[in-house]
Design a protein around this motif. Structure first.
Motif: not given
Length: 286
Positions: A264-284
């Motif tokens: 949900w958050l990624s639809k409102h605020i872009p995640l940093t490249p670092y965040a995309k490495r941290i959060f699981g692939p199952g989080c859509s």
């Protein structure tokens, strides 16, 4: 920051607590908690103080204070010096100390007299707990989820004569691979996060109780403050913002937690490249 020998030195040098004035503090570094590769040791200390205000009347009681801590401390080399300093401040507050030994002792010596922070107390073996007294305590635990270690810090205090005490639960998360503290700004741009938090509170069912508890002031501004405390859950699919008592809700409502699902958050605020490495692939993540 400190080698194992310094951690051992802390155990030997801290001053006496309530049970033993003038001898070693009750600091136990023998309890070793191995969370995969992230090893922590427990540091403990306790001290009782009495402060006799020169302006007290003859029938007034002197101020009694009991301070104690029981916190986990990382083994040598697991965190950078900067991260260790952040952890030290999280435990013992801002001070001019440069190491855990002196920071903890300064904390133990504090009378918590806010209108006279320079007031000094006399160290005593014990206080009379049948009478009103002030106290402060800090405790912590540490958990590891894959490559993130999370320090969970519990603070509690009470000022003699107050209607009630205060408490807080704060978090400090460490990227084990780099040894650095993870800040919210490492994950997202927090500039417009206040407005997004409001949407999360109003629109997401998981935050229903927060919506029922918070002050109504946010409706005028259309945003909520970004708190300093947050944690990433073990599924790596949520960021949970933590608001301490009184921050956005009355004392009776307690600590408030606003859940921000990553999908949900990624639809409102872009995640940093670092965040995309941290959060699981199952989080859509978008």
């Amino acid at each position: 920051m400190k080698h194992f020998e310094i951690v051992f030195l802390i155990a030997c040098l801290l001053l006496a607590g309530c049970r033993q004035q003038g001898t070693e503090n009750d600091i136990d570094t023998t309890e070793v908690n191995t969370i995969a590769q992230f090893v922590t040791y427990r540091l403990e200390g306790e001290q009782c103080l009495v402060y006799i205000n020169p302006y007290l009347e003859d029938d007034d009681e002197p101020l009694q204070v009991k301070n104690s801590y029981s916190v986990v401390w990382p083994a040598d080399g697991l965190m950078t010096d900067k991260a260790m300093t952040e952890l030290m401040i999280s435990y013992f507050g801002e001070s001019n100390a440069t190491d855990a030994e002196s920071a903890s002792q300064q904390w133990l010596n504090n009378l918590w007299i806010f209108d006279n922070p320079d007031a000094k107390g006399k160290t005593v073996n014990a206080i009379d707990e049948t009478k009103d007294y002030s106290f402060a305590s800090v405790k912590s635990e540490c958990r590891q989820d894959s490559n993130i270690a999370t320090f969970i810090i519990y603070d509690e205090s009470y000022g003699a004569g107050a209607v009630h005490g205060l408490y807080a639960t704060s978090y400090l998360q460490v990227d084990i691979e780099s040894g650095e503290v993870i800040h919210l700004t490492d994950l997202i741009d927090t500039t417009a996060l206040g407005e997004v938090i409001v949407r999360a509170v109003e629109d997401l069912a998981v935050n229903k109780e927060v919506l029922e508890n918070i002050y109504g002031d946010y409706k005028e501004t259309g945003k909520l403050p970004v708190p300093p405390d947050f944690y990433i859950d073990s599924t790596r699919c949520n960021i949970t913002l933590v608001y301490q008592i009184y921050h956005i809700a009355p004392f009776a409502s307690g600590i408030q937690e606003v859940v921000l699902p990553i999908f949900w958050l990624s639809k409102h605020i872009p995640l940093t490249p670092y965040a995309k490495r941290i959060f699981g692939p199952g989080c859509s993540i978008d």
